[in-house]
Design a protein around this motif. Sequence first.
Motif, PDB file in Angstrom:
ATOM      1  N   LYS A   1       0.843  -1.200   0.000  1.00  0.00           N
ATOM      2  CA  LYS A   1       0.000   0.000   0.000  1.00  0.00           C
ATOM      3  C   LYS A   1       0.873   1.243   0.000  1.00  0.00           C
ATOM      4  N   GLN A   2       0.364   2.273  -0.664  1.00  0.00           N
ATOM      5  CA  GLN A   2       1.097   3.537  -0.649  1.00  0.00           C
ATOM      6  C   GLN A   2       0.719   4.308   0.610  1.00  0.00           C
ATOM      7  N   HIS A   3       1.704   4.661   1.384  1.00  0.00           N
ATOM      8  CA  HIS A   3       1.470   5.445   2.589  1.00  0.00           C
ATOM      9  C   HIS A   3       2.066   6.819   2.399  1.00  0.00           C
ATOM     10  N   SER A   4       1.386   7.797   2.978  1.00  0.00           N
ATOM     11  CA  SER A   4       1.929   9.143   2.928  1.00  0.00           C
ATOM     12  C   SER A   4       3.083   9.241   3.908  1.00  0.00           C
ATOM     13  N   THR A   5       4.116   9.898   3.481  1.00  0.00           N
ATOM     14  CA  THR A   5       5.238  10.117   4.374  1.00  0.00           C
ATOM     15  C   THR A   5       4.872  11.235   5.333  1.00  0.00           C
ATOM     16  N   PRO A   6       5.562  11.311   6.475  1.00  0.00           N
ATOM     17  CA  PRO A   6       5.291  12.414   7.396  1.00  0.00           C
ATOM     18  C   PRO A   6       5.457  13.782   6.722  1.00  0.00           C
ATOM     19  N   GLN A   7       6.399  13.881   5.790  1.00  0.00           N
ATOM     20  CA  GLN A   7       6.616  15.150   5.089  1.00  0.00           C
ATOM     21  C   GLN A   7       5.398  15.492   4.229  1.00  0.00           C
TER      22      GLN A   7
ATOM     23  N   SER B   1       2.569  16.579   6.403  1.00  0.00           N
ATOM     24  CA  SER B   1       2.848  17.928   6.889  1.00  0.00           C
ATOM     25  C   SER B   1       2.535  18.966   5.810  1.00  0.00           C
ATOM     26  N   GLU B   2       2.911  18.665   4.556  1.00  0.00           N
ATOM     27  CA  GLU B   2       2.630  19.574   3.441  1.00  0.00           C
ATOM     28  C   GLU B   2       1.136  19.727   3.238  1.00  0.00           C
TER      29      GLU B   2
ATOM     30  N   LEU C   1      -3.800  22.818   3.672  1.00  0.00           N
ATOM     31  CA  LEU C   1      -5.156  22.906   4.200  1.00  0.00           C
ATOM     32  C   LEU C   1      -5.333  24.165   5.049  1.00  0.00           C
ATOM     33  N   SER C   2      -4.342  24.452   5.856  1.00  0.00           N
ATOM     34  CA  SER C   2      -4.379  25.664   6.682  1.00  0.00           C
ATOM     35  C   SER C   2      -4.402  26.921   5.810  1.00  0.00           C
ATOM     36  N   ALA C   3      -3.602  26.921   4.743  1.00  0.00           N
ATOM     37  CA  ALA C   3      -3.562  28.072   3.828  1.00  0.00           C
ATOM     38  C   ALA C   3      -4.901  28.247   3.114  1.00  0.00           C
ATOM     39  N   ILE C   4      -5.527  27.142   2.720  1.00  0.00           N
ATOM     40  CA  ILE C   4      -6.836  27.213   2.060  1.00  0.00           C
ATOM     41  C   ILE C   4      -7.870  27.790   3.019  1.00  0.00           C
ATOM     42  N   HIS C   5      -7.879  27.301   4.251  1.00  0.00           N
ATOM     43  CA  HIS C   5      -8.839  27.817   5.243  1.00  0.00           C
ATOM     44  C   HIS C   5      -8.580  29.298   5.529  1.00  0.00           C
ATOM     45  N   HIS C   6      -7.329  29.676   5.563  1.00  0.00           N
ATOM     46  CA  HIS C   6      -6.986  31.089   5.772  1.00  0.00           C
ATOM     47  C   HIS C   6      -7.540  31.940   4.622  1.00  0.00           C
TER      48      HIS C   6
END
Length: 139
Positions: free
Chosen positions: A6-12, A15-16, A21-26
């Motif tokens: 399975k493809q897992h997202s890396t912590p990096q 984080s990106e 997501l934070s920038a979109i909400h802002h």
Amino acid sequence: MKAASKQHSTPQKESEKKIKLSAIHHALNSDPVNIAALRKHAISKGGLLNDEVRRKVWPKLLNINVHDHQKKSAGDITKHRDYSQVVLDVNRSFKRFPKGMKDDQREVLQEQLTNIIVQVLIRHKQLHYYQVIFISIRC
């Protein structure tokens, strides 16, 4: 071994995504809404990340007030000069993607997309719908 396939997202990557997501909400919560930032995020790698975010962003990008939005009746939509061509193109596009979709689900999405396109054309009379033909040559 299953987990390795399975493809897992890396912590990096996670984080990106959180930063994006934070920038979109802002951008959504800015007064006025930062449309330029929303456009930038929409066309960047990963797009608008998920359906929940898309449902919030797209009405802003289309300048639609979802609370005051009055739907056009089916009669208004089907009488529009470009309705038949939009239906043909939408039906043609869904034959290519997404694969494995159930027919009833595809039909609902086709109707929704047709309605969105024609409603935009009704709302913005200066717009015209054109069929675009793409030709691909494979060597």
